[in-house]
Write a protein that holds these residues in place. Sequence first.
Motif, PDB file in Angstrom:
ATOM      1  N   ARG A 102       0.966  -1.273  -0.343  1.00 43.85           N
ATOM      2  CA  ARG A 102      -0.211  -0.077  -0.312  1.00 43.85           C
ATOM      3  C   ARG A 102       0.866   1.164  -0.080  1.00 43.85           C
ATOM      4  O   ARG A 102       0.278   2.664  -0.203  1.00 43.85           O
ATOM      5  N   TYR A 103       1.603   1.336   0.315  1.00 45.59           N
ATOM      6  CA  TYR A 103       2.422   2.573   0.913  1.00 45.59           C
ATOM      7  C   TYR A 103       4.251   1.888   0.142  1.00 45.59           C
ATOM      8  O   TYR A 103       4.569   0.866   0.419  1.00 45.59           O
ATOM      9  N   GLU A 104       5.453   2.845  -0.301  1.00 44.46           N
ATOM     10  CA  GLU A 104       6.381   3.255  -0.713  1.00 44.46           C
ATOM     11  C   GLU A 104       6.882   3.362   1.215  1.00 44.46           C
ATOM     12  O   GLU A 104       6.669   3.753   2.161  1.00 44.46           O
ATOM     13  N   LEU A 105       8.173   1.836   1.704  1.00 49.13           N
ATOM     14  CA  LEU A 105       8.749   2.017   2.055  1.00 49.13           C
ATOM     15  C   LEU A 105      10.264   2.553   1.767  1.00 49.13           C
ATOM     16  O   LEU A 105      11.207   2.177   1.192  1.00 49.13           O
ATOM     17  N   GLY A 106      11.219   3.391   3.538  1.00 47.84           N
ATOM     18  CA  GLY A 106      11.745   3.529   3.409  1.00 47.84           C
ATOM     19  C   GLY A 106      13.094   3.444   4.751  1.00 47.84           C
ATOM     20  O   GLY A 106      12.207   2.638   5.390  1.00 47.84           O
ATOM     21  N   LEU A 107      14.081   2.845   4.607  1.00 45.79           N
ATOM     22  CA  LEU A 107      15.008   3.014   5.484  1.00 45.79           C
ATOM     23  C   LEU A 107      15.821   3.862   6.223  1.00 45.79           C
ATOM     24  O   LEU A 107      16.673   3.923   5.181  1.00 45.79           O
ATOM     25  N   VAL A 108      15.843   4.428   7.166  1.00 45.76           N
ATOM     26  CA  VAL A 108      16.358   5.277   7.816  1.00 45.76           C
ATOM     27  C   VAL A 108      17.666   4.660   8.927  1.00 45.76           C
ATOM     28  O   VAL A 108      16.812   4.744  10.343  1.00 45.76           O
ATOM     29  N   GLN A 122      20.523 -10.504   3.909  1.00 43.14           N
ATOM     30  CA  GLN A 122      20.110 -12.302   4.242  1.00 43.14           C
ATOM     31  C   GLN A 122      19.127 -12.098   4.320  1.00 43.14           C
ATOM     32  O   GLN A 122      18.421 -13.710   4.526  1.00 43.14           O
ATOM     33  N   PHE A 123      18.178 -11.388   5.001  1.00 41.25           N
ATOM     34  CA  PHE A 123      17.234 -11.392   4.709  1.00 41.25           C
ATOM     35  C   PHE A 123      15.987 -11.871   3.356  1.00 41.25           C
ATOM     36  O   PHE A 123      15.157 -11.565   3.962  1.00 41.25           O
ATOM     37  N   ARG A 124      16.660 -11.294   1.965  1.00 42.73           N
ATOM     38  CA  ARG A 124      16.208 -10.941   1.130  1.00 42.73           C
ATOM     39  C   ARG A 124      15.005  -9.686   1.722  1.00 42.73           C
ATOM     40  O   ARG A 124      13.804  -9.668   1.320  1.00 42.73           O
ATOM     41  N   LEU A 125      15.054  -8.582   1.740  1.00 42.56           N
ATOM     42  CA  LEU A 125      14.758  -7.556   2.030  1.00 42.56           C
ATOM     43  C   LEU A 125      15.441  -6.043   1.279  1.00 42.56           C
ATOM     44  O   LEU A 125      14.957  -4.611   1.275  1.00 42.56           O
ATOM     45  N   THR A 126      16.817  -6.410   0.853  1.00 39.84           N
ATOM     46  CA  THR A 126      17.405  -5.316  -0.183  1.00 39.84           C
ATOM     47  C   THR A 126      16.172  -4.728  -0.825  1.00 39.84           C
ATOM     48  O   THR A 126      16.013  -3.649  -1.185  1.00 39.84           O
ATOM     49  N   GLU A 127      15.290  -4.975  -2.122  1.00 46.67           N
ATOM     50  CA  GLU A 127      14.277  -5.043  -2.382  1.00 46.67           C
ATOM     51  C   GLU A 127      12.829  -3.908  -1.481  1.00 46.67           C
ATOM     52  O   GLU A 127      12.548  -3.402  -2.718  1.00 46.67           O
ATOM     53  N   THR A 128      13.333  -3.610  -0.760  1.00 45.95           N
ATOM     54  CA  THR A 128      11.611  -3.609  -0.129  1.00 45.95           C
ATOM     55  C   THR A 128      12.034  -2.663  -0.380  1.00 45.95           C
ATOM     56  O   THR A 128      10.229  -1.728  -0.194  1.00 45.95           O
ATOM     57  N   PHE A 129      12.764  -1.704   0.210  1.00 40.33           N
ATOM     58  CA  PHE A 129      12.651   0.053   0.740  1.00 40.33           C
ATOM     59  C   PHE A 129      13.377   0.279  -0.559  1.00 40.33           C
ATOM     60  O   PHE A 129      14.111   0.124  -1.512  1.00 40.33           O
ATOM     61  N   ALA A 130      12.275   1.519  -0.993  1.00 38.18           N
ATOM     62  CA  ALA A 130      12.760   2.679  -1.972  1.00 38.18           C
ATOM     63  C   ALA A 130      14.053   3.300  -2.080  1.00 38.18           C
ATOM     64  O   ALA A 130      14.747   3.521  -3.113  1.00 38.18           O
ATOM     65  N   VAL A 131      14.385   3.746  -0.936  1.00 36.66           N
ATOM     66  CA  VAL A 131      16.002   3.977  -0.328  1.00 36.66           C
ATOM     67  C   VAL A 131      16.383   3.503   0.769  1.00 36.66           C
ATOM     68  O   VAL A 131      15.588   3.364   1.904  1.00 36.66           O
ATOM     69  N   ARG A 132      17.290   3.518   1.669  1.00 38.91           N
ATOM     70  CA  ARG A 132      17.518   3.182   2.384  1.00 38.91           C
ATOM     71  C   ARG A 132      19.249   3.995   2.644  1.00 38.91           C
ATOM     72  O   ARG A 132      20.227   4.757   2.829  1.00 38.91           O
ATOM     73  N   ILE A 133      19.117   4.861   3.887  1.00 38.04           N
ATOM     74  CA  ILE A 133      20.089   5.736   3.989  1.00 38.04           C
ATOM     75  C   ILE A 133      20.356   5.265   5.651  1.00 38.04           C
ATOM     76  O   ILE A 133      19.675   4.782   6.462  1.00 38.04           O
ATOM     77  N   CYS A 134      21.874   5.205   5.781  1.00 37.41           N
ATOM     78  CA  CYS A 134      22.869   4.415   6.817  1.00 37.41           C
ATOM     79  C   CYS A 134      23.673   5.826   7.177  1.00 37.41           C
ATOM     80  O   CYS A 134      23.902   6.780   7.054  1.00 37.41           O
ATOM     81  N   GLY A 135      24.620   5.237   8.651  1.00 34.13           N
ATOM     82  CA  GLY A 135      25.205   5.994   9.105  1.00 34.13           C
ATOM     83  C   GLY A 135      26.188   6.512   8.546  1.00 34.13           C
ATOM     84  O   GLY A 135      26.654   5.290   7.262  1.00 34.13           O
ATOM     85  N   GLY A 136      26.371   7.603   8.127  1.00 31.09           N
ATOM     86  CA  GLY A 136      27.344   8.047   7.199  1.00 31.09           C
ATOM     87  C   GLY A 136      27.596   8.539   5.324  1.00 31.09           C
ATOM     88  O   GLY A 136      27.674   9.499   5.033  1.00 31.09           O
ATOM     89  N   ASP A 137      26.222   8.390   5.581  1.00 29.52           N
ATOM     90  CA  ASP A 137      25.318   8.686   4.023  1.00 29.52           C
ATOM     91  C   ASP A 137      25.156  10.384   4.039  1.00 29.52           C
ATOM     92  O   ASP A 137      24.692  10.801   3.197  1.00 29.52           O
ATOM     93  N   THR A 138      24.715  11.089   4.887  1.00 26.79           N
ATOM     94  CA  THR A 138      25.226  12.261   5.736  1.00 26.79           C
ATOM     95  C   THR A 138      25.640  12.330   6.667  1.00 26.79           C
ATOM     96  O   THR A 138      26.760  11.970   7.286  1.00 26.79           O
ATOM     97  N   ARG A 139      25.655  13.734   6.479  1.00 23.12           N
ATOM     98  CA  ARG A 139      26.646  14.816   7.036  1.00 23.12           C
ATOM     99  C   ARG A 139      26.251  14.832   8.762  1.00 23.12           C
ATOM    100  O   ARG A 139      27.357  14.801   9.276  1.00 23.12           O
TER     101      ARG A 139
END
Length: 217
Positions: A102-108, A122-139
């Motif tokens: 129903r919704y777009e999903l993102g990971l922060v 490992q959990f086959r979730l890579t394509e689940t999220f439209a965007v993935r922002i991790c530590g170090g991706d932003t200042r």
Amino acid sequence: MTRRGIPNGLRGILFDWDGTLLDSFHADSQAFLAMFREMGIDWGMEELERHYSPDWYRIYRVAKLPRAEWEQADRIWGKHYRKSKPQLLPGARRVLRALGQRYELGLVTTGDRLRVSRQLKQFRLTETFAVRICGGDTRRRKPHPEPLLAALRHMRIEPAASVYVGDAPEDIEMARRAGVTAIAVLGPFPVAARLRAANPEFFLSSIEHLPGLLQSL
């Protein structure tokens, strides 16, 4: 129960990773305790639980670890963390599958990109999220709103049309500063009292209750 509520026209649901979707407290804490021992820091579980933050550099500062030793501490932590195999929290996969229809999903997350990417694969979730922002991706890191706002720009979703789901007070502060509705979920990390004190718009005892909350509102 709520100050703002679930936005009308909700389009995006963004999640924290550790403690919200991944049951990683045991792996995380044991890696910290092993690192403290190797670094000669007299900290045990009591100190770690009292000062825990998803931004581990805050922990380093409170533990009075010299800045010049942070990189070494990161390596030691990673060495011990890789000995553990944290699993998804109960119901997390089912929740993502249902909401993704129903919704777009993102990971922060503040988690290291290499580690989080490996776990998502490992959990086959890579394509689940439209965007993935991790530590170090932003200042700047959470609780600064920059990571969440960066994810929303990538998704082309306005803050008012999104919610952020997290298990730490820093998650709630980041969402609030970004103009996003904050949904707190009680996870395995020792921050329950501070999480409630952060006054999220909604407080859930389990990630499994998220679809029901959104449907009811």
